[in-house]
Scaffold this active site. Structure first.
Site, mmCIF file in Angstrom:
data_model
loop_
_atom_site.group_PDB
_atom_site.id
_atom_site.type_symbol
_atom_site.label_atom_id
_atom_site.label_comp_id
_atom_site.label_asym_id
_atom_site.label_seq_id
_atom_site.Cartn_x
_atom_site.Cartn_y
_atom_site.Cartn_z
ATOM 1 N N ASP A 29 0.779 -1.248 0.000
ATOM 2 C CA ASP A 29 0.000 0.000 0.000
ATOM 3 C C ASP A 29 0.813 1.302 0.000
ATOM 4 O O ASP A 29 1.768 1.434 0.770
ATOM 5 C CB ASP A 29 -0.857 0.099 1.268
ATOM 6 C CG ASP A 29 -1.622 -1.147 1.588
ATOM 7 O OD1 ASP A 29 -1.542 -2.116 0.835
ATOM 8 O OD2 ASP A 29 -2.295 -1.139 2.634
ATOM 9 N N TRP A 53 5.825 -10.158 1.622
ATOM 10 C CA TRP A 53 5.309 -9.354 2.728
ATOM 11 C C TRP A 53 5.956 -9.773 4.055
ATOM 12 O O TRP A 53 6.114 -10.956 4.319
ATOM 13 C CB TRP A 53 3.792 -9.535 2.781
ATOM 14 C CG TRP A 53 3.089 -8.622 3.727
ATOM 15 C CD1 TRP A 53 2.616 -7.373 3.464
ATOM 16 C CD2 TRP A 53 2.755 -8.897 5.097
ATOM 17 N NE1 TRP A 53 2.022 -6.846 4.577
ATOM 18 C CE2 TRP A 53 2.081 -7.754 5.593
ATOM 19 C CE3 TRP A 53 2.960 -9.976 5.949
ATOM 20 C CZ2 TRP A 53 1.614 -7.677 6.902
ATOM 21 C CZ3 TRP A 53 2.497 -9.895 7.249
ATOM 22 C CH2 TRP A 53 1.829 -8.758 7.718
ATOM 23 N N PHE A 85 1.855 -0.603 10.049
ATOM 24 C CA PHE A 85 0.888 -0.830 8.979
ATOM 25 C C PHE A 85 0.467 0.511 8.355
ATOM 26 O O PHE A 85 0.958 1.575 8.724
ATOM 27 C CB PHE A 85 -0.323 -1.594 9.519
ATOM 28 C CG PHE A 85 -0.148 -3.099 9.506
ATOM 29 C CD1 PHE A 85 1.110 -3.695 9.412
ATOM 30 C CD2 PHE A 85 -1.259 -3.944 9.587
ATOM 31 C CE1 PHE A 85 1.268 -5.082 9.402
ATOM 32 C CE2 PHE A 85 -1.121 -5.330 9.572
ATOM 33 C CZ PHE A 85 0.137 -5.895 9.485
ATOM 34 N N SER A 86 -0.493 0.412 7.446
ATOM 35 C CA SER A 86 -0.840 1.569 6.614
ATOM 36 C C SER A 86 -1.419 2.746 7.400
ATOM 37 O O SER A 86 -1.997 2.569 8.472
ATOM 38 C CB SER A 86 -1.833 1.153 5.533
ATOM 39 O OG SER A 86 -1.145 0.378 4.577
ATOM 40 N N ARG A 156 -7.692 -0.557 11.586
ATOM 41 C CA ARG A 156 -6.462 -0.093 10.930
ATOM 42 C C ARG A 156 -6.701 0.929 9.822
ATOM 43 O O ARG A 156 -7.797 1.259 9.476
ATOM 44 C CB ARG A 156 -5.677 -1.288 10.387
ATOM 45 C CG ARG A 156 -6.401 -2.150 9.369
ATOM 46 C CD ARG A 156 -5.466 -3.286 8.927
ATOM 47 N NE ARG A 156 -6.091 -4.203 7.995
ATOM 48 C CZ ARG A 156 -6.704 -5.335 8.332
ATOM 49 N NH1 ARG A 156 -6.787 -5.698 9.594
ATOM 50 N NH2 ARG A 156 -7.245 -6.114 7.402
ATOM 51 N N GLU A 211 -10.526 -2.263 3.933
ATOM 52 C CA GLU A 211 -9.211 -1.730 4.286
ATOM 53 C C GLU A 211 -9.035 -0.343 3.650
ATOM 54 O O GLU A 211 -9.737 0.019 2.703
ATOM 55 C CB GLU A 211 -8.096 -2.663 3.797
ATOM 56 C CG GLU A 211 -8.158 -4.054 4.431
ATOM 57 C CD GLU A 211 -7.027 -4.969 4.006
ATOM 58 O OE1 GLU A 211 -6.490 -5.660 4.883
ATOM 59 O OE2 GLU A 211 -6.670 -5.020 2.814
ATOM 60 N N TRP A 310 -3.867 -9.061 -3.709
ATOM 61 C CA TRP A 310 -3.420 -9.995 -2.669
ATOM 62 C C TRP A 310 -3.550 -11.456 -3.099
ATOM 63 O O TRP A 310 -2.894 -12.321 -2.530
ATOM 64 C CB TRP A 310 -4.189 -9.757 -1.365
ATOM 65 C CG TRP A 310 -3.667 -8.581 -0.602
ATOM 66 C CD1 TRP A 310 -4.323 -7.413 -0.324
ATOM 67 C CD2 TRP A 310 -2.362 -8.432 -0.037
ATOM 68 N NE1 TRP A 310 -3.512 -6.566 0.377
ATOM 69 C CE2 TRP A 310 -2.296 -7.161 0.580
ATOM 70 C CE3 TRP A 310 -1.222 -9.255 0.013
ATOM 71 C CZ2 TRP A 310 -1.155 -6.697 1.228
ATOM 72 C CZ3 TRP A 310 -0.085 -8.781 0.666
ATOM 73 C CH2 TRP A 310 -0.058 -7.528 1.267
#
Ligand code: FRU
Length: 514
Positions: A29, A53, A85-86, A156, A211, A310
């Site tokens: 991302d 990842w 994380f993002s 998130r 997400e 993904w």
């Protein structure tokens, strides 16, 4: 280091010329997209140690023009307690956070702490801050992290923006409760303490997890007195083309709650499959986690996505680096066909320095494939074409084709290598077929045909296509619909052809620019 013309010692066959990829290792991302002092910052999910990842940290690249990116040192590394994380970044102009020093506004990153087993918060995801007082060069984690913890394992991807309303101004955060298909909204005066506002969702596409949300205001047809808010929700799997994808809602936001005007109600289609009625950022397989830059001059809304999915991201051909970003896109709201639609225009790598390689004027299309001359071939090209399908059943472009094989072997075993972009007059759909695009065997989910219904305008279809060494990005009808797909052809598959099935189709115009 720059992504343009970078061949380095790595395999240059797939390394993009126009798209950002890390010099080495894995990327997903886009994060922390922000403009500050003449520089666009692209942070991103990055594994500094490997090509799959893991070790999630914020990588960093900078650009003055959104086209040439210079890789910078890793900005926010993971540690034994947390993965990074993002999230997003803001210029804290009024130093509401107090992180600024000497009258210089700090850059503040709002990211998700994904706590590892070594942390007292093991298993949780919560929102944290890091700040930079040297314009993004170095970052310090806030000692009071996390700043927002719901004791959730799937909370998130915070996107933060400044909201100016009648009741004053404050920061707004949109984030997800990923498994619940919820976007949760919070407000803050100082980025450090957050107050709950509202929840949006589930709505429209609700497979997989939600997400990387985003929320921003845009004028409709350029009219500043008539605005709408756009809520972006990425989801994976469950995208329109399979696997990862991004949907959007258009509606209103009053500083507390987002109200969608594009939620598709039950029963709209008798067969129950309403996927094609939802708003999609892209109808291809490889445009995910797309979010927008903050603080862009002139009110432009610029987005960029991870050009992968993904489903197969860990398996795409790699020679040390893996995955690229899409081109940057400016998004606008325009009334099309009687309703507001999100239209997208790529920041054009050839705007300033393109050379027209080949052009054709109006002509009837012959049934079959008409190959363009060698001048019009290449692995990095922009192609602009306008068709009038007329009575032909299909018209379009054959891209990244192995013409030698195509001419000598016809449709023999496996077929000649090619990626086919075609409009079908009967279904009214534009499709991008990568089933014979080259290396498709690395994952069973990769071989695919993407489709989007596209209305002709005055009987015409306009296409703008960006080819890079491992991607095809299609903008149809002046950005009304886009299709983004990775392809992994042989370096020698560079031919471009005009496609027609049946007589009666017309090419209105074509230019190939490189
Ligand atoms: C989306 C995503 C985010 C998460 C990040 C982890 O692709 O799953 O939800 O923050 O990637 O790398």
């Amino acid at each position: 280091m720059t992504s343009l013309n970078t061949t380095a010692e790595l395999d240059c066959r797939y390394r993009p010329k126009w798209h950002y990829a890390a010099e080495r290792n894995w990327l997903n991302d886009p994060n922390g997209l922000v403009y500050s002092n003449g520089v666009y910052h692209l942070f991103y999910q990055h594994n500094p140690q490997g090509s799959v990842w893991g070790n999630m940290s914020w990588g960093h690249a900078t650009s003055a023009d959104l086209l040439h990116w210079d890789e910078q040192p890793v900005a926010i590394p993971c540690d034994e307690q947390e993965a990074i994380f993002s999230g997003s970044a803001v210029v804290d102009i009024h130093n509401t956070s107090g992180f600024g020093a000497g009258g210089v506004p700090p850059l503040v990153a709002i990211y998700t702490s994904a706590y590892s087993p070594a942390s007292p918060l093991a298993g949780r995801q919560a929102q944290s801050l890091a700040y930079s007082t040297d314009d993004g060069a170095t970052w310090t984690k806030y000692a009071g992290n996390p700043v927002l913890d719901r004791a959730s394992a799937d909370f998130r991807d915070p996107k933060v923006f400044w909201y100016d309303g009648e009741a004053g101004g404050y920061w707004v955060m949109v984030a997800v409760e990923a498994l619940n298909h919820e976007v949760v909204l919070y407000k803050s005066a100082d980025l450090k303490s957050w107050e709950y506002l509202s929840t949006f969702g589930p709505a429209n596409a609700t497979d997989g997890v939600w997400e990387c949300p985003d929320l921003f205001e845009l004028p409709v047809d350029g009219d500043a007195r008539n605005t709408r808010w756009v809520l972006v929700v990425n989801l994976s799997p469950g995208g329109i083309a399979g696997g990862s994808g991004g949907q959007y809602f258009i509606g209103t936001f009053d500083g507390v709650a987002f109200r969608s005007e594009t939620t598709v109600t039950e029963g709209l289609q008798a067969d129950g499959d309403r996927m094609a009625d939802y708003g999609w950022l892209d109808w291809g397989r490889d445009y995910y986690a797309a979010v927008s830059f903050s603080n862009v001059p002139g009110g432009r809304r610029l987005m960029i996505g991870w050009m992968n999915n993904w489903q197969y991201a860990a398996a795409t051909p790699s020679d040390g680096w893996r995955s690229a970003m899409s081109l940057v896109r400016e998004v606008r709201l325009e009334t099309r066909g009687g309703r507001a639609a999100l239209v997208q225009e790529a920041v054009d790598p050839l705007e300033a320095a393109g050379t027209e390689l080949f052009a054709l004027g109006r002509q009837e299309l012959a049934d079959g494939v008409t190959w363009l001359p060698a001048d019009a071939s290449g692995d990095v090209l922009r192609i602009d074409a306008e068709f009038r399908p007329g009575a032909a059943s299909r018209v379009g472009l054959v891209l990244r084709a192995d013409r030698e094989v195509g001419e000598s072997a016809g449709e023999s075993v496996g077929g000649p290598e090619r990626t086919v972009l075609a409009y079908d007059s009967v279904s009214g759909e534009l499709s991008l077929d990568r089933t014979a695009s080259g290396n498709v065997g690395f994952h069973e989910a990769f071989s695919s045909v993407e489709r989007v219904a596209v209305p002709l305008v005055d009987g015409r279809l306009r296409l703008r296509v960006f080819l890079d060494r491992c991607s095809v990005e299609v903008f149809a009808q002046n950005g009304l619909a886009t299709i983004t797909d990775q392809v992994f052809p042989a370096g020698s598959s560079t031919a471009v052809g005009l496609l027609a099935e049946g007589d009666g189709g017309t090419l209105v115009s074509l230019t190939v620019t490189g």
